[in-house]
Write an enzyme that holds these catalytic residues in place. Structure first.
Site, short mmCIF file in Angstrom:
data_model
loop_
_atom_site.label_atom_id
_atom_site.label_comp_id
_atom_site.label_asym_id
_atom_site.label_seq_id
_atom_site.Cartn_x
_atom_site.Cartn_y
_atom_site.Cartn_z
N GLY A 45 -39.49 -20.08 14.89
CA GLY A 45 -39.25 -21.29 15.68
C GLY A 45 -39.72 -22.60 15.07
O GLY A 45 -39.10 -23.64 15.29
N ASP A 101 -43.95 -24.25 17.22
CA ASP A 101 -42.91 -25.05 17.89
C ASP A 101 -43.33 -25.44 19.31
O ASP A 101 -43.39 -26.62 19.65
CB ASP A 101 -41.56 -24.31 17.89
CG ASP A 101 -41.64 -22.88 18.44
OD1 ASP A 101 -42.74 -22.42 18.83
OD2 ASP A 101 -40.59 -22.21 18.49
N ASP A 104 -46.80 -22.17 24.99
CA ASP A 104 -46.36 -21.83 26.34
C ASP A 104 -47.55 -21.17 27.05
O ASP A 104 -48.45 -21.85 27.53
CB ASP A 104 -45.13 -20.93 26.23
CG ASP A 104 -44.45 -20.67 27.55
OD1 ASP A 104 -44.71 -21.42 28.51
OD2 ASP A 104 -43.65 -19.73 27.63
N LYS A 132 -46.14 -26.85 26.71
CA LYS A 132 -45.88 -26.61 28.15
C LYS A 132 -47.22 -26.31 28.80
O LYS A 132 -47.53 -25.16 29.14
CB LYS A 132 -44.96 -25.40 28.32
CG LYS A 132 -43.56 -25.59 27.82
CD LYS A 132 -42.72 -24.38 28.23
CE LYS A 132 -41.38 -24.39 27.58
NZ LYS A 132 -40.62 -23.14 27.83
N ILE A 154 -36.19 -24.47 26.36
CA ILE A 154 -35.78 -25.43 25.33
C ILE A 154 -35.10 -24.71 24.17
O ILE A 154 -35.49 -23.60 23.81
CB ILE A 154 -37.05 -26.15 24.83
CG1 ILE A 154 -37.61 -27.02 25.95
CG2 ILE A 154 -36.78 -26.97 23.58
CD1 ILE A 154 -39.08 -27.27 25.84
N ASP A 160 -34.98 -21.18 19.56
CA ASP A 160 -33.81 -20.38 19.89
C ASP A 160 -33.73 -19.91 21.34
O ASP A 160 -34.73 -19.92 22.06
CB ASP A 160 -33.80 -19.13 19.01
CG ASP A 160 -34.81 -18.08 19.51
OD1 ASP A 160 -35.99 -18.46 19.67
OD2 ASP A 160 -34.42 -16.93 19.77
P1 IMP Z 1 -46.80 -18.25 24.08
O1 IMP Z 1 -47.45 -17.14 23.33
O2 IMP Z 1 -46.49 -17.88 25.49
O3 IMP Z 1 -47.55 -19.56 24.00
O4 IMP Z 1 -45.36 -18.40 23.48
C1 IMP Z 1 -45.06 -19.25 22.50
C2 IMP Z 1 -43.73 -18.86 21.90
O5 IMP Z 1 -42.75 -18.64 22.89
C3 IMP Z 1 -43.23 -20.00 21.05
O6 IMP Z 1 -43.54 -19.75 19.72
C4 IMP Z 1 -41.76 -19.98 21.26
O7 IMP Z 1 -41.14 -19.28 20.22
C5 IMP Z 1 -41.53 -19.21 22.52
N1 IMP Z 1 -41.08 -20.15 23.58
C6 IMP Z 1 -41.84 -20.70 24.55
N2 IMP Z 1 -41.12 -21.53 25.30
C7 IMP Z 1 -39.85 -21.50 24.79
C8 IMP Z 1 -38.63 -22.18 25.13
O8 IMP Z 1 -38.55 -22.99 26.05
N3 IMP Z 1 -37.56 -21.91 24.34
C9 IMP Z 1 -37.61 -21.03 23.30
N4 IMP Z 1 -38.72 -20.39 22.94
C10 IMP Z 1 -39.84 -20.61 23.69
MG MG Z 2 -42.10 -18.91 18.32
#
Ligand code: IMP
Ligand code: MG
Length: 182
Positions: A45, A101, A104, A132, A154, A160
């Protein structure tokens, strides 16, 4: 070509992205100066963000890549994180910035930060294009954040939806057909 049942809504333009990326690069350049900096890009990403960011830096850097499998497919995270390609650069004693990227839940970055800490770097910071914040499930803070975003899905600029849309030069948010965000 949009996927059936979804609409891509233009959100962050190429001009806006460039200005966000330049500001981040300026901050990083000021903060690190001549220190031995290793930038680690999280594949896939962050690859476009990473390649733009490093070209705006005014300091010497080394680059490396990790690939994590964390998001499964579709819009929901699987919660399970695996490393499928590790870094190859020694980071002991080095200053490291992980380039992501989107933050979340924060689980991906917590996993990586913990893992890299075992290698005794001098410091580890996090740079993410988008954050986020409201969606966080673990306590992790980005040090360099391009833009805080609400909880929308997004795509574009490397990011993606089921491996599609990474090549779009600007950022879109995805809504089911017939239901725009506003
Ligand atoms: P986390 O481990 O939940 O913080 O996830 C982060 C990963 O989830 C990022 O590296 C993104 O690849 C993916 N991700 C989170 N939100 C989105 C989105 O809105 N669109 C696409 N990929 C996302
Ligand atoms: Mg990612």
């Amino acid at each position: 070509m949009p996927m059936e049942g979804y609409r891509l809504n233009p959100w962050i333009s190429q001009e806006q992205i460039t200005s966000i990326v330049k500001k981040l690069a300026e901050r990083i350049s000021e903060d690190y100066g001549e220190r031995e900096l290793v930038l680690v890009c999280i594949l896939k990403g962050a690859f476009i963000f990473f390649s733009d960011l490093i070209r705006h830096l005014q300091i010497p850097v080394k680059v490396d890549f990790v690939r994590l499998a964390s998001y499964g497919s579709g819009m929901k995270s699987s919660g399970r994180i695996e490393i499928t390609k590790d870094i190859e650069t020694p980071i002991e004693g080095k200053d490291v910035i992980i380039i992501e990227d989107i933050i979340d839940s924060g689980r991906t970055l917590q996993f990586l930060k913990d893992r890299f800490s075992l290698l005794n770097p001098h410091s580890i910071k996090i740079c993410a294009l988008l954050d986020k914040k409201a969606h966080r499930e673990v306590e992790i803070e980005g040090d360099y954040i391009g833009k805080e975003v609400e909880d929308v899905f997004i795509v574009g600029y490397g990011i993606d939806f089921n491996e599609n849309y990474r090549n779009l030069p600007e950022i879109y948010y995805v809504t089911p057909t017939g239901q725009p965000k506003e």
